[in-house]
Scaffold this active site. Structure first.
Site, PDB file in Angstrom:
ATOM      1  N   ASN A  57      -8.558   4.342  -1.929  1.00 15.61           N
ATOM      2  CA  ASN A  57      -7.893   3.146  -1.424  1.00 15.61           C
ATOM      3  C   ASN A  57      -7.271   2.396  -2.604  1.00 15.61           C
ATOM      4  OD1 ASN A  57      -7.044   1.170   0.348  1.00 15.61           O
ATOM      5  ND2 ASN A  57      -9.063   0.764   1.202  1.00 15.61           N
ATOM      6  N   HIS A 108      -1.908   1.573   7.320  1.00 15.28           N
ATOM      7  CA  HIS A 108      -2.264   1.455   5.904  1.00 15.28           C
ATOM      8  C   HIS A 108      -2.032   2.791   5.214  1.00 15.28           C
ATOM      9  CE1 HIS A 108      -4.164  -0.112   2.377  1.00 15.28           C
ATOM     10  NE2 HIS A 108      -5.279   0.580   2.490  1.00 15.28           N
ATOM     11  N   CYS A 158       0.826  -1.211   0.000  1.00 22.31           N
ATOM     12  CA  CYS A 158       0.000   0.000   0.000  1.00 22.31           C
ATOM     13  C   CYS A 158       0.855   1.253   0.000  1.00 22.31           C
ATOM     14  CB  CYS A 158      -0.939   0.003   1.207  1.00 22.31           C
ATOM     15  SG  CYS A 158      -0.086  -0.107   2.812  1.00 22.31           S
TER      16      CYS A 158
END
Length: 345
Positions: free
Chosen positions: A306, A286, A103
């Site tokens: 995202n 994240h 990520c």
């Protein structure tokens, strides 16, 4: 007998998930909707939360620019796609990190693509390769990283162009140099109309990091066939901002930014609305991309992209409460300088 035991275990899991969802949705002053995560596996969930906690200290040391933007000139709502329509296709590209903890690289590759396009007024409206950033900026990108690392990599060594797995989604098959090689997955929450297999299944196994690419894909087309000549880099140092107004000014000046936040187990049940932590334990960090902000029924929020494919959440996005650094999301963001010169080769 074995089949019956498996069925009983699955029934218990589903019942527990429903209990969690009911608890969230019945919480007082709830601003978001939770849904049953049919395939929830805590270990699989944590594998994608790839931000190392040392990242915060590194980000705090980065230079923080000043902008000629007054606080009173910050609008109540702002969306990067509508503000820079010439780059909307690049900014609206929701990617998929597969079952790999990169990520930290995906958020940067996406935000850097946005800022490259904005800086060049769409002369360079291309996606920068997550394959390059994730596996060349780190020897084991799937095992996580820091949110300053990918920007330093792009600035110093450059990143080639690269689309998504098999050239899917808005950017499509552009014949880019190094597309992402790991498969699409369903990433938590209700399966809904997501056509991809859930994490941990045969179609979406836990991934290990491939080698850093050193040449363009066999199906790359001109002008994206020469690995060295296809690289884009920006001038100047990686920069940072923190706090609500600091982040807003950074986005208004140059485009979307990368951030990291603490993820709690209830985030695995997010469906829609303005997320705020309700219940569950902290599972990891994240990295995501902040693209704008707004207000709904008096509640301020960030609009965040995202990297869990466009079928997740609100078409690949989620909103999170703004102004109180919910889950640490305003503690520090990273980006290229708004006035940076981008060069290729």
């Amino acid at each position: 007998m074995v089949g019956a035991l498996v069925a009983m275990a699955e029934a218990k899991t589903d019942a527990k998930q429903q209990q969690i969802v009911d608890q969230i949705n019945n919480s007082p002053d709830i601003l978001w909707k939770a849904g049953v995560n049919e395939d929830y596996n805590p270990e699989n969930f944590r594998k994608k939360l790839g931000v190392h906690f040392s990242s915060k200290d590194a980000v705090m040391k980065l230079p923080k620019p000043e902008y000629d933007i007054r606080d009173e000139d910050i609008p109540d709502t702002f969306d990067s796609e509508s503000n820079w329509p010439q780059c909307a296709k690049v900014i609206g590209d929701i990617r998929d990190q597969s079952m790999c903890g990169c990520c930290w690289a995906f958020a940067a590759a996406s935000a850097a693509s946005d800022r490259l396009c904005i800086s060049t007024n769409a002369t360079a409206a291309v996606p920068l390769s997550a394959q390059d950033v994730c596996f060349c900026a780190s020897f084991d990108g799937c095992d996580g990283g820091q949110i300053d690392t990918p920007w330093n990599h792009i600035s110093r060594k450059g990143a080639v162009t690269g689309g998504q797995y098999h050239g899917t989604y808005p950017i499509g098959k552009g014949g880019y140099c190094s597309d992402f090689t790991l498969p699409h997955c369903h990433h938590h929450g209700p399966q809904g109309n997501d056509p991809y297999p859930p994490e941990g299944s045969a179609g979406c196994p836990s991934q290990s990091s491939p080698q850093c690419p050193s040449s363009c894909d066999s199906n790359a087309t001109f002008p994206h066939t020469d690995f060295q000549k296809d690289k884009w880099r920006f001038s100047g140092e990686t920069q940072s901002a923190s706090g609500e107004t600091g982040i807003q000014k950074a986005i208004m000046a140059g485009g979307p930014v990368e951030t990291a936040f603490s993820v709690y187990s209830d985030f695995a049940n997010y469906v829609s609305g303005i997320y705020h932590h309700v219940s569950g334990s902290m599972e990891g960090g994240h990295a995501v991309r902040i693209v704008g902000w707004g207000v709904e029924s008096g509640t301020k929020y960030w609009k965040v992209a995202n990297s869990w494919n466009p079928y997740w959440g609100e078409k690949g996005y989620f909103r999170i409460r703004r102004g109180n650094s919910e889950c640490g999301i305003e503690d520090g963001v990273t980006f290229s300088p708004a006035g940076a010169t981008w060069t290729q080769g």
